[in-house]
Enzyme design. Structure first.
Site, mmCIF file in Angstrom:
data_model
loop_
_atom_site.group_PDB
_atom_site.id
_atom_site.type_symbol
_atom_site.label_atom_id
_atom_site.label_comp_id
_atom_site.label_asym_id
_atom_site.label_seq_id
_atom_site.Cartn_x
_atom_site.Cartn_y
_atom_site.Cartn_z
ATOM 1 C CE LYS A 265 -8.902 2.806 7.762
ATOM 2 N NZ LYS A 265 -8.963 3.193 9.165
ATOM 3 N NE ARG A 266 -7.801 5.557 2.300
ATOM 4 C CZ ARG A 266 -6.912 5.240 3.191
ATOM 5 N NH1 ARG A 266 -6.129 4.210 2.983
ATOM 6 N NH2 ARG A 266 -6.787 5.911 4.299
#
Ligand code: GLU
Length: 512
Positions: A265-266
């Protein structure tokens, strides 16, 4: 094929990552292809990781993508409830059944005791303490204790977990439809907890009991679950359900846009791109993400893009309607190696979907975008606008970003064009052009073009002397759709008013 029943079984622990959406898609396509059933099961037994709103997010994401479940919470079905928290009372009996037939055992070790053992092992240099067949006979459980001791503990209400008794010296074979036979050595496997001290099942127990109860025929899920599958096969054997065991297919990882490492998700936040289907606001910047939907993607493009993250039809075709995907899909064509999350490709798919969209279908989409900026226009206007602009956008918001000037006055005029193309001494000529436009009865693209051509011929001007002035005068920019069509859509009065203002601005720019 037999009665196909597949499930998508997310845990509502936060926003659903795009990898989860791909898992749902493959399950959905497989079910549709074989006339089977696509089930949504919410695996929410781990209350410590439960996040409010996550289930609603999952359902909204599936519906946006078009993968509506046939059975699931709120969708009906004969095998419910489809939320594990609503089934929690049934799991303990299954764990007990395994204790009774010697396939599992009570373990009374407290978390503190286990931590102490782990620490002591670490000091001896063993950093990978496992509760397994090698050590179980030395620990605080019903394997080591006598029947009376065990009974006394149970009578005293001492908390216990139930652990799977993994057999020694066995090969555990997983027949994976994508990877072939994968063999695990049972001596490497720990005695997984099946039932926790609070009476709740772990993922492993609940997952197997429910797959069996819901008559799941195929388990299609991410590669990260492959190691657990060894335990799952042992559980099927322990229950005596091996003949009803589903077939397994573990999907390849989705890799970062660079191709190195797993997409996280980063990566989305870092690159400013969506890796979630819908926006999610977890209350902190770290847990808030923009979605494909909010980024301005067509759900069909997302579906098409995701289909190719791990699967390939084996032909040159790239654009697939939903029905074409269903027809072409097969587990055999899913690859083993990681699939790169190719952002350029995602954009390309979206462009193709927008270009192929019917103008009428784009009207509400465009209206939504311009309404965000306080504007509206008639259906006819927006359909004509769609026709002009759809090859010039990548995402829905681009309809506004790239062409706001169709709905409000020009904000800025391209200075380079003014400098190079505007000759203040020609102002009287250009005023005259406005009179010619005024005289036009039927202000169509063709008539505007003919008028400009006649004006050029009469004044010995070239296209390059006139068109950039027209274009920048009405839109401010040199980029945009065919200038005569644009003028026709804006209309005679509006165009003349804009040009008159632009002449002033250009004169001023030259004067200063
Ligand atoms: N609840 C698991 C998850 O969150 C399900 C894995 C599976 O499909 O068995 O992905």
């Amino acid at each position: 094929m037999e009665n196909i029943r597949v499930r998508f079984a997310p845990s509502p622990t936060g926003a659903l990552h795009i990898g989860g959406v791909r898992t749902a898609l493959y399950n959905y396509l497989f079910a549709r292809k074989h006339g089977g059933t696509f089930i949504l099961r919410i695996e929410d037994t781990d209350q410590t990781r439960y996040i409010k709103g996550a289930e609603a997010y999952i359902i909204e994401a599936l519906e946006w993508c078009g993968f509506t479940p046939d059975e699931g919470p709120g969708f009906g079905g004969d095998y419910g409830p489809y939320r594990q928290s609503e089934r929690k009372d049934m799991y303990a009996a299954f764990a007990q059944q395994l204790v009774d037939n010697g396939k599992a055992y009570y373990a009374f070790d407290t978390p503190e005791e286990l931590d102490a053992i782990r620490e002591a092992e670490k000091e001896k240099g063993n950093h990978t303490f496992k509760y397994d067949s090698k050590v179980r006979a030395t620990l605080n459980n019903s394997i080591r204790l006598s029947a009376n001791e065990v009974q006394a503990k149970l009578d005293a209400g001492e908390p216990y977990t139930i652990r799977l008794k993994v057999p020694e010296n066995e090969e555990v074979k997983v027949n994976d439809l994508i990877r072939g036979e994968v063999i695990f050595q049972s001596n490497e496997l720990d005695d997984k907890i099946l039932l926790k001290a609070d009476g709740m099942p772990t993922y492993h127990l609940a997952n197997i009991v429910d797959d069996h109860a819901m008559k799941i025929s195929h388990v299609i899920r991410g590669e990260e679950w492959l190691p657990s599958t060894a335990h799952h096969v042992l559980l099927y054997q322990a229950f005596g359900w091996e003949n009803e065991m589903p077939k397994f297919a573990h999907l390849p990882l989705i890799l970062k846009p660079t191709g190195k490492g797993k997409l996280s998700k980063r990566d989305g936040a870092k690159l400013g791109i969506p890796v979630f289907p819908l926006s999610w606001d977890g209350g902190t910047p770290d847990d808030s993400f923009v979605g494909f939907r909010e980024f301005g993607f067509d759900p069909g493009a997302v579906r098409n893009f995701l289909a190719f993250l791990g699967w390939n039809p084996g032909t040159e075709q790239e654009i697939f309607s939903e029905q074409e995907l269903i027809d072409a899909f097969s587990i055999e064509k899913i690859g083993k190696s990681g699939a790169r999350f190719d952002w350029d490709k995602a954009q390309w798919f979206n462009q193709q979907y927008i270009i192929a969209s019917d103008n009428k279908a784009l009207v509400p989409v465009i209206r939504k975008e311009i309404q965000k900026h306080g504007h509206d226009a008639s259906d006819d206007f927006l359909a004509a606008f769609a026709e002009m602009m759809k090859e010039r956008v990548t995402f829905y918001p681009d309809f506004w970003e790239n062409a706001y000037y169709f709905f409000e006055p020009v904000k800025e005029y391209d200075p380079k064009t003014i400098r190079k193309k505007w000759k203040p001494e020609r102002r009287p000529l250009f005023e005259q052009l406005l009179e010619r436009f005024d005289a036009l009865e039927d202000y169509t693209g063709e008539n505007v073009k003919a008028t400009v051509e006649a004006f050029m011929a009469d004044n010995e001007l070239k296209f390059g002397d006139v068109l950039p002035i027209m274009r920048v005068g009405v839109s401010g920019t040199m980029k945009g759709p065919a200038v005569f069509d644009m003028m026709a859509l804006l209309g005679k009065e509006e165009v003349n008013q804009r040009l008159r203002k632009a002449y002033d601005v250009m004169d001023e720019a030259h004067a200063s």
